[in-house]
Motif scaffolding. Structure first.
Motif, PDB file in Angstrom:
ATOM      1  N   ASP B 342       0.829  -1.204   0.000  1.00 17.81           N
ATOM      2  CA  ASP B 342       0.000   0.000   0.000  1.00 17.81           C
ATOM      3  C   ASP B 342       0.865   1.256   0.000  1.00 17.81           C
ATOM      4  OD1 ASP B 342      -2.877   0.219  -0.036  1.00 17.81           O
ATOM      5  OD2 ASP B 342      -2.708   1.402   1.796  1.00 17.81           O
ATOM      6  N   ALA B 343       1.905   1.231   0.816  1.00 13.25           N
ATOM      7  CA  ALA B 343       2.792   2.392   0.915  1.00 13.25           C
ATOM      8  C   ALA B 343       3.544   2.620  -0.396  1.00 13.25           C
ATOM      9  CB  ALA B 343       3.772   2.201   2.066  1.00 13.25           C
ATOM     10  N   ALA B 344       3.892   1.534  -1.066  1.00 12.56           N
ATOM     11  CA  ALA B 344       4.620   1.663  -2.335  1.00 12.56           C
ATOM     12  C   ALA B 344       3.747   2.368  -3.368  1.00 12.56           C
ATOM     13  CB  ALA B 344       5.017   0.285  -2.844  1.00 12.56           C
ATOM     14  N   LEU B 345       2.467   1.992  -3.429  1.00 16.26           N
ATOM     15  CA  LEU B 345       1.556   2.613  -4.405  1.00 16.26           C
ATOM     16  C   LEU B 345       1.299   4.070  -4.037  1.00 16.26           C
ATOM     17  CD1 LEU B 345      -1.005  -0.266  -5.038  1.00 16.26           C
ATOM     18  CD2 LEU B 345       1.039   0.331  -6.341  1.00 16.26           C
ATOM     19  N   GLN B 346       1.185   4.339  -2.733  1.00 23.82           N
ATOM     20  CA  GLN B 346       0.975   5.723  -2.299  1.00 23.82           C
ATOM     21  C   GLN B 346       2.152   6.592  -2.735  1.00 23.82           C
ATOM     22  OE1 GLN B 346       2.493   7.749   0.264  1.00 23.82           O
ATOM     23  NE2 GLN B 346       0.992   9.378   0.019  1.00 23.82           N
ATOM     24  N   GLN B 347       3.350   6.062  -2.585  1.00 21.02           N
ATOM     25  CA  GLN B 347       4.531   6.845  -2.940  1.00 21.02           C
ATOM     26  C   GLN B 347       4.613   7.064  -4.450  1.00 21.02           C
ATOM     27  OE1 GLN B 347       6.378   8.651  -1.377  1.00 21.02           O
ATOM     28  NE2 GLN B 347       8.402   8.805  -2.297  1.00 21.02           N
ATOM     29  N   ARG B 348       4.195   6.057  -5.222  1.00 23.98           N
ATOM     30  CA  ARG B 348       4.192   6.233  -6.677  1.00 23.98           C
ATOM     31  C   ARG B 348       3.295   7.391  -7.081  1.00 23.98           C
ATOM     32  NH1 ARG B 348       4.460   0.673  -9.892  1.00 23.98           N
ATOM     33  NH2 ARG B 348       2.452   1.337 -10.743  1.00 23.98           N
ATOM     34  N   ALA B 349       2.182   7.536  -6.377  1.00 20.11           N
ATOM     35  CA  ALA B 349       1.211   8.569  -6.759  1.00 20.11           C
ATOM     36  C   ALA B 349       1.597   9.934  -6.233  1.00 20.11           C
ATOM     37  CB  ALA B 349      -0.167   8.198  -6.223  1.00 20.11           C
ATOM     38  N   GLN B 350       2.102   9.979  -4.993  1.00 22.44           N
ATOM     39  CA  GLN B 350       2.171  11.264  -4.313  1.00 22.44           C
ATOM     40  C   GLN B 350       3.550  11.660  -3.808  1.00 22.44           C
ATOM     41  OE1 GLN B 350      -1.103  10.043  -1.802  1.00 22.44           O
ATOM     42  NE2 GLN B 350      -2.406  11.603  -2.724  1.00 22.44           N
ATOM     43  N   GLY B 351       4.537  10.803  -4.037  1.00 19.98           N
ATOM     44  CA  GLY B 351       5.883  11.145  -3.591  1.00 19.98           C
ATOM     45  C   GLY B 351       6.619  11.959  -4.633  1.00 19.98           C
ATOM     46  N   ALA B 352       7.897  12.141  -4.378  1.00 13.72           N
ATOM     47  CA  ALA B 352       8.726  12.886  -5.326  1.00 13.72           C
ATOM     48  C   ALA B 352       8.795  12.119  -6.634  1.00 13.72           C
ATOM     49  CB  ALA B 352      10.130  13.054  -4.747  1.00 13.72           C
ATOM     50  N   ASP B 353       8.583  12.805  -7.743  1.00 12.97           N
ATOM     51  CA  ASP B 353       8.751  12.112  -9.022  1.00 12.97           C
ATOM     52  C   ASP B 353       9.959  12.687  -9.761  1.00 12.97           C
ATOM     53  OD1 ASP B 353       7.762  14.551  -9.622  1.00 12.97           O
ATOM     54  OD2 ASP B 353       6.049  13.857 -10.778  1.00 12.97           O
ATOM     55  N   VAL B 354      10.869  13.265  -8.965  1.00 12.26           N
ATOM     56  CA  VAL B 354      12.111  13.761  -9.554  1.00 12.26           C
ATOM     57  C   VAL B 354      13.255  12.906  -9.025  1.00 12.26           C
ATOM     58  CG1 VAL B 354      11.277  16.119  -9.762  1.00 12.26           C
ATOM     59  CG2 VAL B 354      12.409  15.402  -7.654  1.00 12.26           C
ATOM     60  N   GLU B 355      14.332  12.853  -9.780  1.00 14.43           N
ATOM     61  CA  GLU B 355      15.515  12.136  -9.313  1.00 14.43           C
ATOM     62  C   GLU B 355      16.151  12.937  -8.184  1.00 14.43           C
ATOM     63  OE1 GLU B 355      16.938   9.153  -9.601  1.00 14.43           O
ATOM     64  OE2 GLU B 355      14.930   8.904 -10.455  1.00 14.43           O
ATOM     65  N   LEU B 356      16.470  12.275  -7.084  1.00 12.67           N
ATOM     66  CA  LEU B 356      17.085  12.992  -5.972  1.00 12.67           C
ATOM     67  C   LEU B 356      18.569  13.183  -6.246  1.00 12.67           C
ATOM     68  CD1 LEU B 356      15.191  11.377  -3.006  1.00 12.67           C
ATOM     69  CD2 LEU B 356      14.799  13.547  -4.154  1.00 12.67           C
ATOM     70  N   PRO B 357      19.121  14.268  -5.711  1.00  7.12           N
ATOM     71  CA  PRO B 357      20.492  14.641  -6.042  1.00  7.12           C
ATOM     72  C   PRO B 357      21.543  13.600  -5.664  1.00  7.12           C
ATOM     73  CG  PRO B 357      19.649  15.947  -4.222  1.00  7.12           C
ATOM     74  CD  PRO B 357      18.495  15.225  -4.803  1.00  7.12           C
ATOM     75  N   VAL B 358      21.322  12.892  -4.567  1.00  9.17           N
ATOM     76  CA  VAL B 358      22.317  11.870  -4.196  1.00  9.17           C
ATOM     77  C   VAL B 358      21.586  10.554  -3.942  1.00  9.17           C
ATOM     78  CG1 VAL B 358      23.837  13.574  -3.165  1.00  9.17           C
ATOM     79  CG2 VAL B 358      22.201  12.336  -1.726  1.00  9.17           C
ATOM     80  N   PRO B 359      22.266   9.430  -4.133  1.00  5.86           N
ATOM     81  CA  PRO B 359      21.621   8.130  -3.895  1.00  5.86           C
ATOM     82  C   PRO B 359      21.257   7.992  -2.423  1.00  5.86           C
ATOM     83  CG  PRO B 359      23.982   7.879  -4.248  1.00  5.86           C
ATOM     84  CD  PRO B 359      23.639   9.296  -4.601  1.00  5.86           C
ATOM     85  N   ALA B 360      20.349   7.091  -2.155  1.00  3.18           N
ATOM     86  CA  ALA B 360      19.929   6.843  -0.778  1.00  3.18           C
ATOM     87  C   ALA B 360      21.105   6.322   0.038  1.00  3.18           C
ATOM     88  CB  ALA B 360      18.801   5.824  -0.764  1.00  3.18           C
ATOM     89  N   VAL B 361      21.057   6.657   1.312  1.00  7.81           N
ATOM     90  CA  VAL B 361      22.053   6.089   2.228  1.00  7.81           C
ATOM     91  C   VAL B 361      21.770   4.598   2.370  1.00  7.81           C
ATOM     92  CG1 VAL B 361      22.869   6.072   4.595  1.00  7.81           C
ATOM     93  CG2 VAL B 361      22.263   8.240   3.501  1.00  7.81           C
ATOM     94  N   PRO B 362      22.771   3.752   2.190  1.00  7.97           N
ATOM     95  CA  PRO B 362      22.498   2.320   2.338  1.00  7.97           C
ATOM     96  C   PRO B 362      22.026   1.984   3.742  1.00  7.97           C
ATOM     97  CG  PRO B 362      24.869   2.745   2.073  1.00  7.97           C
ATOM     98  CD  PRO B 362      24.161   4.024   1.799  1.00  7.97           C
ATOM     99  N   GLY B 363      21.016   1.127   3.828  1.00  5.86           N
ATOM    100  CA  GLY B 363      20.511   0.709   5.126  1.00  5.86           C
ATOM    101  C   GLY B 363      21.464  -0.281   5.767  1.00  5.86           C
ATOM    102  N   LEU B 364      21.235  -0.541   7.038  1.00  6.86           N
ATOM    103  CA  LEU B 364      22.108  -1.434   7.791  1.00  6.86           C
ATOM    104  C   LEU B 364      21.394  -2.769   7.952  1.00  6.86           C
ATOM    105  CD1 LEU B 364      24.803  -1.340   9.543  1.00  6.86           C
ATOM    106  CD2 LEU B 364      23.279  -0.945  11.470  1.00  6.86           C
ATOM    107  N   HIS B 365      21.992  -3.846   7.470  1.00  9.81           N
ATOM    108  CA  HIS B 365      21.413  -5.171   7.688  1.00  9.81           C
ATOM    109  C   HIS B 365      22.036  -5.774   8.935  1.00  9.81           C
ATOM    110  CE1 HIS B 365      19.288  -4.907   3.979  1.00  9.81           C
ATOM    111  NE2 HIS B 365      20.382  -4.892   3.242  1.00  9.81           N
ATOM    112  N   LEU B 366      21.288  -5.780  10.004  1.00 19.03           N
ATOM    113  CA  LEU B 366      21.844  -6.247  11.281  1.00 19.03           C
ATOM    114  C   LEU B 366      21.967  -7.774  11.294  1.00 19.03           C
ATOM    115  CD1 LEU B 366      19.812  -3.844  13.549  1.00 19.03           C
ATOM    116  CD2 LEU B 366      22.218  -3.701  12.903  1.00 19.03           C
TER     117      LEU B 366
END
Lengths: 366, 366, 366, 366
Positions: B342-366
């Motif tokens: 559900d959150a993925a579809l919400q973001q497709r519709a209403q989130g940023a639709d521009v490329e962000l200036p820097v890549p995402a910070v990699p998450g930490l796999h504990l």
């Protein structure tokens, strides 16, 4: 909807940012005929507002609420009730590098990833300040619930950091800055907070919220269970990381022979369930516990990155709550009231509209 | 809505009762172009179904899913996907006095108060059997999330009664009936369950569910925060009494200097937040813990009342799980997948639709 | 929801009453990154506001809009956009018996039956004044649609009473008080209105609204068909009694051999459908027609009853539009824009996210 | 939601395609205590089903409905009611070039543009066959409305092509294949249809649907006005291109002195409004008119393109309704009933819950 409306029947749409011109909400679905004025709402706003003791942020906000619509001659008309709170203390301070830096523990980074841009002033939309309109809406729900069903919502702090707070006198919650339902822990709380402020650090807290005289039958299976809606409401409060109903995580080691609340003609014999069975209210007291994380804004230096991805450090000066949990009690009460209000209207529409053969089993007031 | 639809964009409408002719769900909002067949769904249903080991109910249900719509030539069309599961084992047993009695810990009393009548056969609508369609819908969400974002959802049991279960080898969860991510605790779990069955009692459990490779930016403030939606989903699962995100109730005694996860150019330094900041995913692993109460149906006698309000006693014979938590792992995984979808579809519709200036910070796999 | 929120994705929650302190709306779901200021909104409000010609009500309202949230440094942030319009001309006039009387053709009686009480000042919530916030919200949608898709929405009056108005020059709609897309009918319109005002009576009107450059693929079957949502939006405008898409009621006598729009590689050969097939936009111009009833407030006496049920008569003096249809054109444009905005976001989330093998068939601009 | 759920409180989620294994719906929100069996639903399905006369498609579908849930011992339990209709006549015919061709007037092109792929068999999801589950759900709503409020919904055809049909005897609608409320026009209708079939062409129609004994106070301003919801429901029916309430487009040339329905102590003096004022029911008969376009599937050749964009021609052989309007009457009745059911529940939750000082003004039965 896009996440800013709470509730299906008693629908509260929240707007605003911490440092914008105003914050507020629109309540759609309040039944007509409720006597309502700003005076009914202001007391709960005052319980939440900053600057009420040395233990909370010294930010100055009067948080005066204005009713813009939905009330005629002092009575709700059934049309939307718009509540407006003007922001006053929009200190145009020097944010230093905070505008470009992602503060650890804050929503800076995630908002920026979601929207591609963000309002950095005081946290913008992610500020706990946006709970004020919910406290205002909750006050409307509290009044309606009290008048129609005698339902009462109350909350208190049960732990601050390592200091556990007994619940032995609810009348005390209005007498101390911690919403503690006891006098015995006050000296320890005072000293703990004073040391905390000196250290520049922050600490977490645990709160309890309850509702009494909740009619049996509220809550809609499968997904809008009353406890599921409560969990949604509470986890949606800033800084909340855990929610329990009744015995909560205590059930992990319980046996079924203990947990299942027996029923006698005179009432329930216990309330391990916390007032909900199968997602529907049983008529017993609703008992909810929540965990609130330590304030992320502290005076101690932490590492982070800026928008270019480069390393930087963050030290938050200025006016912050060393324990955001302290001011969260009226917020949690309001959210519980909003859930109950919604459930009450749902039951009016879709529940049994016949008289039941026997009266409800009296709930147990622990 | 009336509580039987989960999700706003990937909306799953659930129907059925434990002993009715069939159970199922309708998924509205699944994007077109996903390769889908019953074989993609059945494995998760098989993980949840009864009768798979001596430690769970011996009720026999094949739980075969039939796709009634929304798929053409093996691919989703974007139209509703209806999933049907016929009930097979509707044993017309002697319910004794159960039809008129409110079983302690069950929804019998509350359903009756809400609706003025109830389907008592096997708990009717309140039966955990109604989680099967959600497991099926969750399998669809899991597949879409995996193919589009590489998102993986997994779950395990971390405590059964007093037996704590370490998480040291996720591959083990498929090798034992407890969904334990470790072999070390298996002997204790086996003996604990065997004793429990002999005693006729039941016990609670604690589960953990996680999601890896969740893009940053999912979740909609203020109220549809990702963690709030997770809490709503998890607390809505039968018998769940507590939900934690990240460190959960552990934050109560934490200091802000510890809790706030520092960010380095190479990634986050810790994951106390559990993958969510300000209600929006950070790109780190989502970590959720839940508490499940002991089964209410036990062979030990408990006191209750019947519909006339008179005293009676309840002893539940027949086929019940001594620990409902065991079969809850695939259910919790499914609900987490549905929230993320559900959150993925919400973001497709209403989130940023521009490329962000820097890549995402990699998450930490504990 | 309770009826005051329009749209699912681009959700506009409307509040206020005709003579309350303020009216406004909250837009939840506007994508981030749209340059927006009050200057983008005010022009459409000015097109709708009263007092712009002798043919409309002389009520004086500046209708100045204030943006309270959702915009930072001139750009939308993705968070709720609250728009506030203060009421100025709340003339505390002598309502005579109007407060207790149910005016024929008005909502006085039905509001009172629904809510058990009503705000009678200027029609309260039922006043057409509440369309102003929708015009403001529509201006935001228009700007986003224009910038992202080049979509243009426009409207004109095609009939006023017996006077039919040709559509031969859209540029004229901004040059006359009737939103007529022609100069030929202006003299007849002027004289018809002058006679009408003298008579104290009112008259109905027919409007057309269109959208150009609407991408194919917008609209969600089965129920949220684009034309169904348009019908919902238009019929929800005060005084509208009929809605047509494309040839509308003209199809009753048509043959299928005529109606079905043929498709050639170069584009559609006709547009009887009005831009929608199966509830989904075809890429052709959207063409909508609506019928607006004559103003109910007239200077001629009509019979009615008061709240006690006794006979009385009603004569409405003061400032009313002899033809509410005149000011309805910008309102209809705004509602069409809001429907399209919602459909655009729905398609972003749930439509095809693959490139289609061939370009869309060019639509036909009639 | 994604468009396949109709209604907010009495929420009907529709699924299926024309040639898939089954179609059906899930009703969530039906109050408990309604006596219900398949026999209550089947009659309306039989009125809509194909093959009932030579004037409609000869496709053979028994359209037998199965109740899968929500009913226990013949009474609704308040939980979701799932209704299943198996597809039988899935003739694996030679579709010729239809699978690759966009049929003029159909949804082939727009579905393909929206989803990037489509189920071409019999129109897939866009087939009018998907109205069958709505007719079934409408039958449930009709029964509840009749039992609780005495509300009756009825419909008839008032024009077929050039043949106008008087409304002088409602009892006749069950006696002829056209749902004509008169015998006088039957010979002309028969001959018109016989000629039409010979010609291979199709024609449009106009229908009227009414509801009697609708309590005053139903409908939620601003946007969920009762007439707005009716327009949404009707325009959502396949092939509908226009909707009118009361005098509809006739209001364009009316004067306010005529249109405003006067009220006398004994009741309303006329019903130009069609039973709705300010979007709220007045207690008068609801009167709705709709225009239905000619069937798009005809035996006459039309030009179109295929998926490669190349020119082709389309000739539809096989079993189609020469006038889809004929079978649309029970569909329109069902949709009106669903709108009223939803409005009734909304009013129960959020309307006045006090006794009004005087009884409602009796409505006028024209």
């Amino acid at each position: 909807m896009s996440g800013s409306t709470f509730g299906r029947w008693f629908a509260v749409t929240n707007f605003g940012e911490s440092h914008g011109p105003a914050i507020g909400c629109v309540i759609d679905g309040c039944p007509p005929g409720l006597a309502l004025s700003a005076e009914d709402i202001q007391p709960d706003l005052d319980r939440r507002k900053p600057g009420t003791s040395r233990h909370v942020t010294q930010r100055q906000e009067a948080d005066r609420v204005e009713i813009l619509s939905g009330v005629y001659e002092g009575v709700t008309t059934g049309t939307p009730i718009a509540l407006l709170i003007r922001n006053e203390d929009q200190r145009s301070k020097d944010y230093g590098n905070l505008l470009d830096t992602f503060r650890p523990g804050h929503a800076d980074y995630t908002y920026w990833r979601k929207y591609g841009l963000r309002d950095p002033r005081g946290g913008g939309r992610s500020s706990a300040r946006l709970t004020a309109p919910m406290v205002a809406a909750g006050a409307v729900a509290k009044k309606w619930l009290r008048e129609r069903y005698g339902t009462e919502v109350r909350g208190c702090m049960v732990q601050l950091g390592d200091v556990e707070i007994p619940v032995d006198d609810w009348s005390q919650t209005a007498q101390n800055p911690f919403f503690a339902a006891s006098t015995s822990a006050l000296p320890m709380l005072e000293s703990a907070m004073d040391q905390l402020r000196k250290s520049g650090d922050s600490v977490g807290a645990k709160l309890r919220v309850e509702a009494q005289n909740v009619p049996a039958g509220w809550g809609a299976p499968l997904f809008d269970k009353l406890d599921a809606q409560i969990a949604y409401a509470m986890m949606g409060i800033n800084a909340v990381k855990g929610v329990e109903i009744g015995d909560g995580f205590g059930v992990v080691t319980q046996r079924g022979s203990l947990h299942g609340d027996e029923i006698h003609p005179g009432g329930f014999a216990s309330n391990h369930a916390g007032g909900v069975l199968g997602g529907i209210s049983s008529g017993q007291d609703l008992v909810v516990t929540l965990a609130i994380k330590p304030t992320s804004s502290i005076r101690l230096e932490k590492s982070s990155i800026d928008r270019s991805g480069a390393s930087t450090t963050v030290v938050t000066h200025g006016r912050h709550d060393p324990c955001v949990g302290i001011r969260a009690t009226p917020i949690a009460e309001a959210m519980l009231a909003l859930v109950l209000m919604d459930a009450a209207l749902q039951q009016r529409a879709q529940g049994a509209d016949v008289e039941l053969p026997v009266p409800a089993v009296p709930g147990l007031h622990l």
